[in-house]
Motif scaffolding. Sequence first.
Motif, PDB file in Angstrom:
ATOM      1  N   VAL A   7       0.838  -1.202   0.000  1.00 44.62           N
ATOM      2  CA  VAL A   7       0.000   0.000   0.000  1.00 44.62           C
ATOM      3  C   VAL A   7       0.872   1.251   0.000  1.00 44.62           C
ATOM      4  CG1 VAL A   7      -1.576   1.363   1.427  1.00 44.62           C
ATOM      5  CG2 VAL A   7      -2.025  -1.059   1.030  1.00 44.62           C
ATOM      6  N   ARG A   8       1.905   1.247   0.811  1.00 42.51           N
ATOM      7  CA  ARG A   8       2.784   2.415   0.872  1.00 42.51           C
ATOM      8  C   ARG A   8       3.496   2.638  -0.457  1.00 42.51           C
ATOM      9  NH1 ARG A   8       3.667   4.183   6.172  1.00 42.51           N
ATOM     10  NH2 ARG A   8       2.752   2.800   7.751  1.00 42.51           N
ATOM     11  N   ASP A   9       3.900   1.564  -1.085  1.00 43.20           N
ATOM     12  CA  ASP A   9       4.582   1.678  -2.378  1.00 43.20           C
ATOM     13  C   ASP A   9       3.638   2.222  -3.446  1.00 43.20           C
ATOM     14  OD1 ASP A   9       6.916   1.063  -4.177  1.00 43.20           O
ATOM     15  OD2 ASP A   9       5.444  -0.293  -5.078  1.00 43.20           O
ATOM     16  N   ALA A  10       2.418   1.694  -3.490  1.00 46.84           N
ATOM     17  CA  ALA A  10       1.441   2.171  -4.482  1.00 46.84           C
ATOM     18  C   ALA A  10       1.058   3.620  -4.225  1.00 46.84           C
ATOM     19  CB  ALA A  10       0.207   1.285  -4.464  1.00 46.84           C
ATOM     20  N   ALA A  11       0.942   3.992  -2.956  1.00 44.94           N
ATOM     21  CA  ALA A  11       0.617   5.383  -2.628  1.00 44.94           C
ATOM     22  C   ALA A  11       1.714   6.319  -3.095  1.00 44.94           C
ATOM     23  CB  ALA A  11       0.398   5.518  -1.121  1.00 44.94           C
ATOM     24  N   ALA A  66     -16.430   4.891  -9.601  1.00 42.11           N
ATOM     25  CA  ALA A  66     -15.290   4.183 -10.174  1.00 42.11           C
ATOM     26  C   ALA A  66     -14.991   3.002  -9.262  1.00 42.11           C
ATOM     27  CB  ALA A  66     -14.081   5.102 -10.275  1.00 42.11           C
ATOM     28  N   HIS A  67     -14.887   1.816  -9.829  1.00 39.54           N
ATOM     29  CA  HIS A  67     -14.704   0.653  -8.959  1.00 39.54           C
ATOM     30  C   HIS A  67     -13.719  -0.344  -9.559  1.00 39.54           C
ATOM     31  CE1 HIS A  67     -17.396  -1.965 -11.444  1.00 39.54           C
ATOM     32  NE2 HIS A  67     -17.958  -0.820 -11.718  1.00 39.54           N
ATOM     33  N   VAL A  68     -13.144  -1.142  -8.670  1.00 35.45           N
ATOM     34  CA  VAL A  68     -12.213  -2.193  -9.049  1.00 35.45           C
ATOM     35  C   VAL A  68     -12.381  -3.322  -8.034  1.00 35.45           C
ATOM     36  CG1 VAL A  68     -10.299  -1.266  -7.675  1.00 35.45           C
ATOM     37  CG2 VAL A  68      -9.803  -2.657  -9.700  1.00 35.45           C
ATOM     38  N   GLY A  69     -12.189  -4.564  -8.489  1.00 34.30           N
ATOM     39  CA  GLY A  69     -12.346  -5.709  -7.611  1.00 34.30           C
ATOM     40  C   GLY A  69     -13.781  -6.190  -7.546  1.00 34.30           C
ATOM     41  N   SER A  70     -13.966  -7.386  -7.012  1.00 35.71           N
ATOM     42  CA  SER A  70     -15.309  -7.964  -6.943  1.00 35.71           C
ATOM     43  C   SER A  70     -15.520  -8.768  -5.663  1.00 35.71           C
ATOM     44  CB  SER A  70     -15.555  -8.868  -8.154  1.00 35.71           C
ATOM     45  OG  SER A  70     -14.556  -9.890  -8.223  1.00 35.71           O
ATOM     46  N   ALA A 104      -7.599   5.307  -3.240  1.00 37.40           N
ATOM     47  CA  ALA A 104      -7.990   4.233  -4.152  1.00 37.40           C
ATOM     48  C   ALA A 104      -6.794   3.689  -4.923  1.00 37.40           C
ATOM     49  CB  ALA A 104      -9.059   4.747  -5.117  1.00 37.40           C
ATOM     50  N   LEU A 105      -5.910   4.565  -5.386  1.00 32.43           N
ATOM     51  CA  LEU A 105      -4.733   4.106  -6.126  1.00 32.43           C
ATOM     52  C   LEU A 105      -3.824   3.253  -5.246  1.00 32.43           C
ATOM     53  CD1 LEU A 105      -3.743   7.340  -8.115  1.00 32.43           C
ATOM     54  CD2 LEU A 105      -5.058   5.368  -8.925  1.00 32.43           C
ATOM     55  N   ALA A 106      -3.752   3.582  -3.960  1.00 28.58           N
ATOM     56  CA  ALA A 106      -2.901   2.823  -3.049  1.00 28.58           C
ATOM     57  C   ALA A 106      -3.435   1.427  -2.780  1.00 28.58           C
ATOM     58  CB  ALA A 106      -2.741   3.587  -1.740  1.00 28.58           C
ATOM     59  N   LEU A 107      -4.755   1.275  -2.768  1.00 29.05           N
ATOM     60  CA  LEU A 107      -5.362  -0.024  -2.455  1.00 29.05           C
ATOM     61  C   LEU A 107      -5.630  -0.885  -3.685  1.00 29.05           C
ATOM     62  CD1 LEU A 107      -7.994   0.743   0.333  1.00 29.05           C
ATOM     63  CD2 LEU A 107      -6.021  -0.769   0.520  1.00 29.05           C
ATOM     64  N   ALA A 108      -5.749  -0.264  -4.849  1.00 31.19           N
ATOM     65  CA  ALA A 108      -6.187  -0.981  -6.047  1.00 31.19           C
ATOM     66  C   ALA A 108      -5.366  -2.222  -6.367  1.00 31.19           C
ATOM     67  CB  ALA A 108      -6.197  -0.029  -7.245  1.00 31.19           C
ATOM     68  N   PRO A 109      -4.031  -2.199  -6.251  1.00 31.58           N
ATOM     69  CA  PRO A 109      -3.277  -3.407  -6.601  1.00 31.58           C
ATOM     70  C   PRO A 109      -3.551  -4.608  -5.693  1.00 31.58           C
ATOM     71  CG  PRO A 109      -1.848  -1.464  -6.574  1.00 31.58           C
ATOM     72  CD  PRO A 109      -3.143  -1.074  -5.930  1.00 31.58           C
ATOM     73  N   LEU A 118     -13.684  -2.187  -4.268  1.00 37.14           N
ATOM     74  CA  LEU A 118     -13.277  -0.842  -3.881  1.00 37.14           C
ATOM     75  C   LEU A 118     -13.931   0.165  -4.815  1.00 37.14           C
ATOM     76  CD1 LEU A 118     -11.457   1.089  -2.203  1.00 37.14           C
ATOM     77  CD2 LEU A 118      -9.663   0.683  -3.916  1.00 37.14           C
ATOM     78  N   SER A 119     -14.680   1.107  -4.256  1.00 43.29           N
ATOM     79  CA  SER A 119     -15.351   2.130  -5.051  1.00 43.29           C
ATOM     80  C   SER A 119     -14.909   3.516  -4.630  1.00 43.29           C
ATOM     81  CB  SER A 119     -16.880   2.047  -4.885  1.00 43.29           C
ATOM     82  OG  SER A 119     -17.402   0.881  -5.480  1.00 43.29           O
ATOM     83  N   VAL A 120     -14.789   4.380  -5.606  1.00 45.02           N
ATOM     84  CA  VAL A 120     -14.714   5.817  -5.346  1.00 45.02           C
ATOM     85  C   VAL A 120     -16.028   6.407  -5.843  1.00 45.02           C
ATOM     86  CG1 VAL A 120     -13.538   7.993  -5.801  1.00 45.02           C
ATOM     87  CG2 VAL A 120     -12.214   5.870  -5.610  1.00 45.02           C
ATOM     88  N   LEU A 121     -16.731   7.083  -4.965  1.00 43.32           N
ATOM     89  CA  LEU A 121     -17.993   7.718  -5.323  1.00 43.32           C
ATOM     90  C   LEU A 121     -17.767   9.212  -5.453  1.00 43.32           C
ATOM     91  CD1 LEU A 121     -20.457   5.792  -2.981  1.00 43.32           C
ATOM     92  CD2 LEU A 121     -20.079   5.432  -5.424  1.00 43.32           C
ATOM     93  N   GLY A 122     -17.962   9.723  -6.650  1.00 47.48           N
ATOM     94  CA  GLY A 122     -17.884  11.152  -6.877  1.00 47.48           C
ATOM     95  C   GLY A 122     -19.190  11.788  -6.467  1.00 47.48           C
ATOM     96  N   THR A 123     -19.147  12.615  -5.428  1.00 47.55           N
ATOM     97  CA  THR A 123     -20.373  13.113  -4.799  1.00 47.55           C
ATOM     98  C   THR A 123     -20.489  14.621  -5.015  1.00 47.55           C
ATOM     99  OG1 THR A 123     -19.283  13.445  -2.645  1.00 47.55           O
ATOM    100  CG2 THR A 123     -20.234  11.289  -3.081  1.00 47.55           C
TER     101      THR A 123
END
Length: 391
Positions: A7-11, A66-70, A104-109, A118-123
């Motif tokens: 997570v730290r590397d992706a962040a 925007a979502h990734v994973g299931s 989201a970018l840090a967790l996505a991998p 994982l979802s990002v909701l644009g509100t």
Amino acid sequence: MSADAAVRDAARKGEDRILALSHDLHAHPEVAWEEERSCVRVAGVLSDAGFTVEQQYVGLPTAFRAHVGSGPLHLAVCAEYDALPGLGHACGHNVISAISVGTALALAPLVDDLGITLSVLGTPAEEGGGGKIDMLKRGAFEGVHAAVMAHPGPVDVARAEPYAVSHSHIRYDGKAAHAAAYPERGVNAADAFTVAQVAIGLLRQQLPSSTRVHGMMTRGGEAPNAIPQRTEGRWYVRAETLEELARIEPRVVRCFEAGAVATGCELTIAPESEPYSEFRTDEALLASYVRHAEGLGRVFRTGADSLMNRASTDMGNVSQVIPAIHPYIGIDSAPAVNHQAEFAAASAAPAADRAAVDGALALALTLLDACGSAAREYLLTSILHASDAPA
């Protein structure tokens, strides 16, 4: 590589992208319900990173998912990007979007390994429009087990304690006439507002200290030599809870009615959104966030500069349905505070960039903790909290 290290590397790899996003949003502010460019820009960063993006989500033109994973555990990060009329990003929503995208970018991998969606909701329209409330009603948060976000302020404050608030559009209709030649033929809509504001000023003596009543006239007439035929304004009433708000607001309404009775004008009061709720913090998520933020060198404060945590937010309505946190992250703006032009300038300064990077990593590590066995079991059943939400 451990999940924490991954997570730290992706962040770290995502830092340049989120800072570019923050500065781009800051340079192109858009107000509530008009965030067309901002919505596309935020969603575009996620699309480029492999997220599946749904624009105009749940039928709202400037919302997205925007979502990734299931995986069965569904975690959401909320992004805000609306600005203030005339003040630009004086509440720092550009930083919010950067934090949320960075999380989201840090967790996505890791989503497949963690077994999460994982979802990002644009509100849209947090600044008085209640975008998250509309999204709740339209099902945008169905199936989500926890939702998080972080909001900039002058200093770091862990716990959101916002007022419940109602937003109203006020209109008086009278009758125009020449102010010098035929004043007796006019019905003065500006006088109606004057009577109402005097009544509200006197009412404040009898209101609980926890309440706030404030607003402005947005239309005061057409010409100084014409009796004002129509006046309009926007007014907020705040209280500790929705329950207290329901007791206080009718007393404020009577003040506006007094203006109509005294002048003979017609009064129209229209809600601008459903009321924003007080906040229900998920203690486990907050404890995790505080631990990780402090590990990054963040220092949580109290005192006069920490009062941004009392600001109302439509994230409060989300927190009544699912576990949520809404910590405040400092951008070292003192003496400037939110909703000042100086705070808008600070929202694109180096300290705000540092806050975006730190906030993204702290939230990502918080959500990583939420994937642990005990936390996971709790969150998978947390959707039952919806039955406890206030009517």
